[in-house]
Design a protein around this motif. Structure first.
Motif, PDB file in Angstrom:
ATOM      1  N   ALA A 238      26.093 -34.331  33.255  1.00  0.00           N
ATOM      2  CA  ALA A 238      27.523 -34.392  32.916  1.00  0.00           C
ATOM      3  C   ALA A 238      28.226 -35.315  33.910  1.00  0.00           C
ATOM      4  O   ALA A 238      29.276 -34.986  34.463  1.00  0.00           O
ATOM      5  N   ASP A 239      27.615 -36.505  34.137  1.00  0.00           N
ATOM      6  CA  ASP A 239      28.171 -37.437  35.116  1.00  0.00           C
ATOM      7  C   ASP A 239      29.257 -38.290  34.471  1.00  0.00           C
ATOM      8  O   ASP A 239      29.547 -38.181  33.275  1.00  0.00           O
ATOM      9  N   ALA A 240      29.857 -39.161  35.273  1.00  0.00           N
ATOM     10  CA  ALA A 240      30.986 -39.964  34.796  1.00  0.00           C
ATOM     11  C   ALA A 240      30.583 -40.858  33.632  1.00  0.00           C
ATOM     12  O   ALA A 240      31.359 -41.046  32.686  1.00  0.00           O
ATOM     13  N   ASP A 241      29.376 -41.412  33.660  1.00  0.00           N
ATOM     14  CA  ASP A 241      28.936 -42.294  32.574  1.00  0.00           C
ATOM     15  C   ASP A 241      28.791 -41.522  31.263  1.00  0.00           C
ATOM     16  O   ASP A 241      29.202 -41.996  30.200  1.00  0.00           O
ATOM     17  N   THR A 242      28.196 -40.331  31.330  1.00  0.00           N
ATOM     18  CA  THR A 242      28.021 -39.510  30.127  1.00  0.00           C
ATOM     19  C   THR A 242      29.367 -39.156  29.512  1.00  0.00           C
ATOM     20  O   THR A 242      29.564 -39.247  28.291  1.00  0.00           O
ATOM     21  N   LEU A 243      30.321 -38.766  30.349  1.00  0.00           N
ATOM     22  CA  LEU A 243      31.636 -38.376  29.851  1.00  0.00           C
ATOM     23  C   LEU A 243      32.395 -39.583  29.303  1.00  0.00           C
ATOM     24  O   LEU A 243      33.096 -39.470  28.289  1.00  0.00           O
ATOM     25  N   ALA A 244      32.253 -40.737  29.963  1.00  0.00           N
ATOM     26  CA  ALA A 244      32.921 -41.949  29.478  1.00  0.00           C
ATOM     27  C   ALA A 244      32.365 -42.367  28.122  1.00  0.00           C
ATOM     28  O   ALA A 244      33.114 -42.785  27.227  1.00  0.00           O
ATOM     29  N   GLU A 245      31.047 -42.247  27.950  1.00  0.00           N
ATOM     30  CA  GLU A 245      30.435 -42.582  26.664  1.00  0.00           C
ATOM     31  C   GLU A 245      30.912 -41.625  25.574  1.00  0.00           C
ATOM     32  O   GLU A 245      31.187 -42.044  24.439  1.00  0.00           O
ATOM     33  N   ALA A 246      31.003 -40.339  25.898  1.00  0.00           N
ATOM     34  CA  ALA A 246      31.485 -39.362  24.924  1.00  0.00           C
ATOM     35  C   ALA A 246      32.924 -39.669  24.511  1.00  0.00           C
ATOM     36  O   ALA A 246      33.265 -39.623  23.318  1.00  0.00           O
ATOM     37  N   ARG A 247      33.744 -40.002  25.479  1.00  0.00           N
ATOM     38  CA  ARG A 247      35.140 -40.329  25.191  1.00  0.00           C
ATOM     39  C   ARG A 247      35.240 -41.573  24.304  1.00  0.00           C
ATOM     40  O   ARG A 247      36.037 -41.632  23.361  1.00  0.00           O
ATOM     41  N   GLU A 248      34.414 -42.570  24.581  1.00  0.00           N
ATOM     42  CA  GLU A 248      34.445 -43.812  23.815  1.00  0.00           C
ATOM     43  C   GLU A 248      34.004 -43.574  22.374  1.00  0.00           C
ATOM     44  O   GLU A 248      34.567 -44.168  21.450  1.00  0.00           O
ATOM     45  N   ARG A 249      33.026 -42.707  22.165  1.00  0.00           N
ATOM     46  CA  ARG A 249      32.600 -42.398  20.801  1.00  0.00           C
ATOM     47  C   ARG A 249      33.721 -41.719  20.018  1.00  0.00           C
ATOM     48  O   ARG A 249      33.903 -41.978  18.826  1.00  0.00           O
ATOM     49  N   LEU A 250      34.466 -40.849  20.681  1.00  0.00           N
ATOM     50  CA  LEU A 250      35.586 -40.192  20.015  1.00  0.00           C
ATOM     51  C   LEU A 250      36.673 -41.192  19.656  1.00  0.00           C
ATOM     52  O   LEU A 250      37.270 -41.123  18.572  1.00  0.00           O
ATOM     53  N   ILE A 251      36.937 -42.126  20.559  1.00  0.00           N
ATOM     54  CA  ILE A 251      37.951 -43.145  20.283  1.00  0.00           C
ATOM     55  C   ILE A 251      37.522 -43.996  19.093  1.00  0.00           C
ATOM     56  O   ILE A 251      38.335 -44.321  18.211  1.00  0.00           O
TER      57      ILE A 251
END
Length: 299
Positions: A238-251
């Motif tokens: 649950a690192d910063a890269d994983t969370l950033a990728e999840a956020r980008e997919r939602l966007i």
């Protein structure tokens, strides 16, 4: 203006199916509404999907009992209840309650191998519940992290909001966490899986990680995928890269939704103009093979 963790994948697979899920079925909970048939088909599950739903229900019963300090249901009781529910949907009448007794896609379309699929579903349910009861997954996760598990939530509904200049309005994401644990200094999101591993599994728990970090800033968040049929636990960073990728997919999903539904934000209101023409059917007819809407689309 909202999506679920699977919405982006649904739109990519077939935009028309997404439209029917979210717009075409609206109002169909009223039996007299013109969208009633679409709504009923929206509630349908494949036999394999419904087997997964029943396993999740069994897991929620077990963990709910543990959390309350009540007796945990036995394997035999959990399996029997799941089989009864599966058989009820396989033999349901048109006027049966759609929520308590959802239709099965293969039954709706008279597939020739329904009985074989039902038998396989029972085998899957039995294996998953047996592993659920015997393998003490929460204890295994806690031992992995060096602490004792404390259940915080079971099947709790949540909503997070994503704001970004690329979106016409805040995008809401609705989801349910299978189980949320506290283990020492860690907050653990565990997600049950009844099938084989898929890339989308990691995408899904990444969204749950976003929520956990928002709700508990500064906490050490651990994401655990529990593959019940295989009896395995897989951890996702649950690192910063994983969370950033999840956020980008939602966007990306939000952008797709806004474009197809012609969503605008005016005077504090989110307005949409969704018509079927903006939501084309997939060209992949194999996808249609398992879709409950295919009679509405002429496929």
């Amino acid at each position: 203006y909202a999506v679920s963790p699977s919405s982006g994948r649904r739109m990519e697979e077939c935009a028309r199916a997404f439209y029917l899920d979210h717009f075409g079925s609206w109002g169909g909970w009223d039996a007299r509404h013109p969208g009633r048939e679409t709504y009923a088909l929206k509630k349908a599950n494949s036999i394999a999907q419904y087997a997964g739903i029943l396993v999740h229900a069994a897991a929620a019963r077990c963990l709910g009992a543990v959390r309350r300090g009540a007796p945990v249901p036995t394997y035999d009781a959990l399996l029997q209840d799941a089989i009864v529910a599966l058989q009820a949907s396989a033999t349901r009448r048109p006027d049966d309650d759609l929520k308590r007794c959802p239709p099965l896609t293969e039954v709706i379309y008279g597939e020739p191998d329904v009985e074989e699929r039902l038998d396989r579903a029972v085998d899957t349910i039995a294996t998953c519940i047996r592993h659920l009861v015997a393998n003490r997954y929460l204890t295994r996760i806690a031992e992995h992290l060096g602490g004792k598990p404390r259940i915080l939530e079971v099947e709790a509904l949540h909503t997070i909001a994503i704001t970004d200049p690329r979106l016409p309005a805040p995008l809401r994401i609705h989801f349910a966490l299978d189980v949320l644990l506290h283990v020492g200094e860690h907050v653990v999101v565990a997600d049950w899986k009844t099938g084989q591993e898929r890339d989308s599994d990691h995408d899904q728990v990444g969204i749950y990680g976003l929520h956990a970090h928002q709700e508990r800033p500064g906490a050490s968040v651990v994401l655990a995928l529990v593959y019940l049929r295989a009896g395995e636990v897989q951890y996702v960073d649950a690192d910063a890269d994983t969370l950033a990728e999840a956020r980008e997919r939602l966007i990306t999903a939000g952008e797709m939704l806004a474009e197809r539904a012609k969503i605008v934000h005016e005077d504090g209101e989110v307005l949409a103009s969704a018509t079927p023409d903006n939501w084309p059917m997939t060209e992949d007819h194999q996808t249609c093979r398992w879709c409950a809407y295919r009679r509405l689309c002429g496929r």
